[in-house]
Design an enzyme around this catalytic site. Structure first.
Site, PDB file in Angstrom:
ATOM      1  N   GLY A  97       0.826  -1.207   0.000  1.00 60.09           N
ATOM      2  CA  GLY A  97       0.000   0.000   0.000  1.00 60.09           C
ATOM      3  C   GLY A  97       0.858   1.254   0.000  1.00 60.09           C
ATOM      4  O   GLY A  97       2.085   1.199  -0.075  1.00 60.09           O
ATOM      5  N   ASP A 126       1.506  -8.931   2.007  1.00 67.41           N
ATOM      6  CA  ASP A 126       0.404  -8.230   1.332  1.00 67.41           C
ATOM      7  C   ASP A 126      -0.419  -9.266   0.565  1.00 67.41           C
ATOM      8  O   ASP A 126       0.117 -10.297   0.158  1.00 67.41           O
ATOM      9  CB  ASP A 126       0.941  -7.163   0.366  1.00 67.41           C
ATOM     10  CG  ASP A 126      -0.111  -6.087   0.062  1.00 67.41           C
ATOM     11  OD1 ASP A 126       0.074  -4.934   0.516  1.00 67.41           O
ATOM     12  OD2 ASP A 126      -1.129  -6.384  -0.604  1.00 67.41           O
ATOM     13  N   ARG A 186      -1.504  -8.735  -2.330  1.00 70.49           N
ATOM     14  CA  ARG A 186      -1.036  -8.664  -3.728  1.00 70.49           C
ATOM     15  C   ARG A 186       0.475  -8.805  -3.744  1.00 70.49           C
ATOM     16  O   ARG A 186       1.136  -8.414  -2.775  1.00 70.49           O
ATOM     17  CB  ARG A 186      -1.408  -7.306  -4.343  1.00 70.49           C
ATOM     18  CG  ARG A 186      -2.903  -7.090  -4.489  1.00 70.49           C
ATOM     19  CD  ARG A 186      -3.203  -5.620  -4.670  1.00 70.49           C
ATOM     20  NE  ARG A 186      -2.708  -4.851  -3.532  1.00 70.49           N
ATOM     21  CZ  ARG A 186      -2.521  -3.533  -3.524  1.00 70.49           C
ATOM     22  NH1 ARG A 186      -2.764  -2.812  -4.589  1.00 70.49           N
ATOM     23  NH2 ARG A 186      -2.067  -2.900  -2.451  1.00 70.49           N
ATOM     24  N   ASP A 189      -2.835 -13.428   3.305  1.00 75.93           N
ATOM     25  CA  ASP A 189      -3.933 -12.668   3.888  1.00 75.93           C
ATOM     26  C   ASP A 189      -3.789 -12.604   5.409  1.00 75.93           C
ATOM     27  O   ASP A 189      -3.561 -13.649   6.049  1.00 75.93           O
ATOM     28  CB  ASP A 189      -5.238 -13.409   3.514  1.00 75.93           C
ATOM     29  CG  ASP A 189      -6.460 -12.557   3.713  1.00 75.93           C
ATOM     30  OD1 ASP A 189      -6.418 -11.621   4.526  1.00 75.93           O
ATOM     31  OD2 ASP A 189      -7.475 -12.840   3.031  1.00 75.93           O
ATOM     32  N   TYR A 229     -15.126   2.231   8.544  1.00 73.17           N
ATOM     33  CA  TYR A 229     -13.674   2.355   8.692  1.00 73.17           C
ATOM     34  C   TYR A 229     -13.320   3.085   9.991  1.00 73.17           C
ATOM     35  O   TYR A 229     -12.453   2.647  10.757  1.00 73.17           O
ATOM     36  CB  TYR A 229     -13.147   3.108   7.476  1.00 73.17           C
ATOM     37  CG  TYR A 229     -11.697   3.493   7.498  1.00 73.17           C
ATOM     38  CD1 TYR A 229     -10.692   2.555   7.297  1.00 73.17           C
ATOM     39  CD2 TYR A 229     -11.317   4.830   7.674  1.00 73.17           C
ATOM     40  CE1 TYR A 229      -9.361   2.927   7.278  1.00 73.17           C
ATOM     41  CE2 TYR A 229      -9.984   5.208   7.662  1.00 73.17           C
ATOM     42  CZ  TYR A 229      -9.006   4.256   7.469  1.00 73.17           C
ATOM     43  OH  TYR A 229      -7.691   4.618   7.452  1.00 73.17           O
ATOM     44  N   LYS A 271     -11.341   1.551  13.150  1.00 72.06           N
ATOM     45  CA  LYS A 271     -10.070   2.109  13.642  1.00 72.06           C
ATOM     46  C   LYS A 271     -10.172   2.467  15.122  1.00 72.06           C
ATOM     47  O   LYS A 271      -9.255   2.198  15.901  1.00 72.06           O
ATOM     48  CB  LYS A 271      -9.677   3.344  12.811  1.00 72.06           C
ATOM     49  CG  LYS A 271      -9.169   3.027  11.411  1.00 72.06           C
ATOM     50  CD  LYS A 271      -7.780   2.412  11.447  1.00 72.06           C
ATOM     51  CE  LYS A 271      -7.204   2.173  10.068  1.00 72.06           C
ATOM     52  NZ  LYS A 271      -5.929   1.440  10.093  1.00 72.06           N
TER      53      LYS A 271
HETATM   54  N1  SER Z   1      -7.335   8.408   4.020  1.00 69.15           N
HETATM   55  C1  SER Z   1      -8.311   7.653   4.727  1.00 69.15           C
HETATM   56  C2  SER Z   1      -9.562   7.524   3.944  1.00 69.15           C
HETATM   57  O1  SER Z   1      -9.854   8.426   3.199  1.00 69.15           O
HETATM   58  C3  SER Z   1      -8.638   8.286   6.037  1.00 69.15           C
HETATM   59  O2  SER Z   1      -7.759   7.812   6.975  1.00 69.15           O
HETATM   60  O3  SER Z   1     -10.263   6.580   4.111  1.00 69.15           O
END
Ligand code: SER
Length: 339
Positions: A13, A35, A37, A54, A154, A158
């Site tokens: 990433g 990763d 990938r 994974d 997300y 987190k």
């Molecule tokens: N850059 C991230 C997102 O846009 C935020 O931590 O999901």
């Protein structure tokens, strides 16, 4: 002394790219890169070992842990906010179950080797959730304990994993008769949107900034999915790498938090466009807000208060808005897209 071995998940990433490049220049560490990938060829040469697999596969993690003695883990693998909103089940599995697997692995590694395993976790401004623009304006620079009411899968993931990390560091198996010598030394950063010259993000909601830059550098028109007045914090990728490494190296006793805000600059989308047009005069940006993605960035703070990071471990970004673009982003993207 043998070189220390570091595990990096999500190595292919954006942050992984920057981190591996940086660690390779230091030369004193062995990077095991994981990763789903295959790692980009240029990065492979910089790693001690690369593994395609994974983080949801505990048997793979057990094998890696048996084959190496990790002193540090950078757990970067994640599904970002826009993608996780479209596939919430996947987001939760990767972001939460994946992190749990890594924390378990780190705890077992620490127990077996009788020494702490430092666990670096990139959290995000997405853990914040401001109810509306009025509150966002009034909130200004948000501190770590404020507005932790995320509106995305997300952000929820987190925020929970920050708590999970704190638990593993301080309370894991607290009823056991015997405590082990080694523990998980969990350290998290709440990153703002990141802008890299070398890579583009996939599936984030702060992506409008890097996308605008990379499109302009290629002479391509950009449909910006947020309003001109949208304002959230951003950081240039080299500073994000510096922040991770500084926090990793900070003496444990200096750390009063397990999670730190880090900020750098916070232009509006329109200010970004003006800055980018000054370097690429043919820049064409249409502001065509996607109301649903807009609502997500509107719930993120306009800025963060990172005074705890500055006080505890000397955080100071090298790049403010002007020099991030003039000294790093513009020269590097011009080079990248040179015909
Ligand atoms: N850059 C991230 C997102 O846009 C935020 O931590 O999901």
């Amino acid at each position: 002394m043998a070189a220390q071995t570091i595990l990096i998940t999500g190595a292919n990433g954006e942050i992984g790219h920057g981190l591996i490049e940086h660690l390779a220049q230091r030369g004193s560490v062995r990077v095991v890169a994981l990763d789903v990938r295959p790692l980009d060829a240029a990065l492979q040469a910089r790693c001690y070992r690369t593994v395609v697999g994974d983080i949801l596969d505990p048997a793979l993690l057990e094998r890696l842990s048996a084959e190496h003695e990790f002193s540090m883990i950078f757990h970067l693998a994640a599904v970002l906010s826009t993608k996780a909103e479209r596939q919430p089940g996947l987001g939760h599995r990767v972001n939460v179950d994946g992190t749990l697997n890594l924390l378990e692995m780190a705890a077992e590694e620490a127990r077996r080797n009788g020494r702490d395993v430092i666990f670096l976790f990139p959290s995000s401004i997405a853990v914040y959730g401001l109810p509306d623009l009025e509150h966002k304006r009034a909130a200004g620079r948000v501190r770590e304990a404020e507005w932790c009411e995320p509106r995305t899968m997300y952000g929820v993931n987190k925020l929970y994993c920050e708590q999970l990390g704190r638990y593993y560091a301080h309370y894991y198996r607290q009823l056991d008769q015997q405590t082990t010598a080694g523990r998980v030394d969990f350290r998290a950063l709440r990153f703002p949107g990141l802008i890299s010259a070398a890579t583009l993000p996939t599936g984030g909601t702060s992506d409008f900034a890097p996308e605008m830059l990379h499109q302009a550098a290629q002479g391509l028109r950009y449909h910006c999915f947020v309003r001109r007045d949208t304002r959230i914090p951003f950081m240039a990728m080299p500073d994000a790498i510096t922040a991770l490494l500084r926090l990793a190296e900070a003496p444990r006793e200096r750390l009063s938090h397990s999670v730190y805000n880090v900020g750098a600059f916070n232009p509006s989308a329109e200010e970004l466009e003006i800055l980018i047009r000054a370097a690429f005069p043919d820049t064409q940006v249409d502001f065509l807000p996607d109301l649903r993605r807009q609502a997500i960035v509107d719930s993120w703070p306009a800025d963060v208060d990172d005074s705890a990071a500055r006080t505890d471990w000397g955080w100071a970004p090298r790049f403010a808005l002007q020099n991030a673009f003039a000294d790093y982003l513009f020269p590097a993207v011009i080079e990248r897209y040179r015909p």
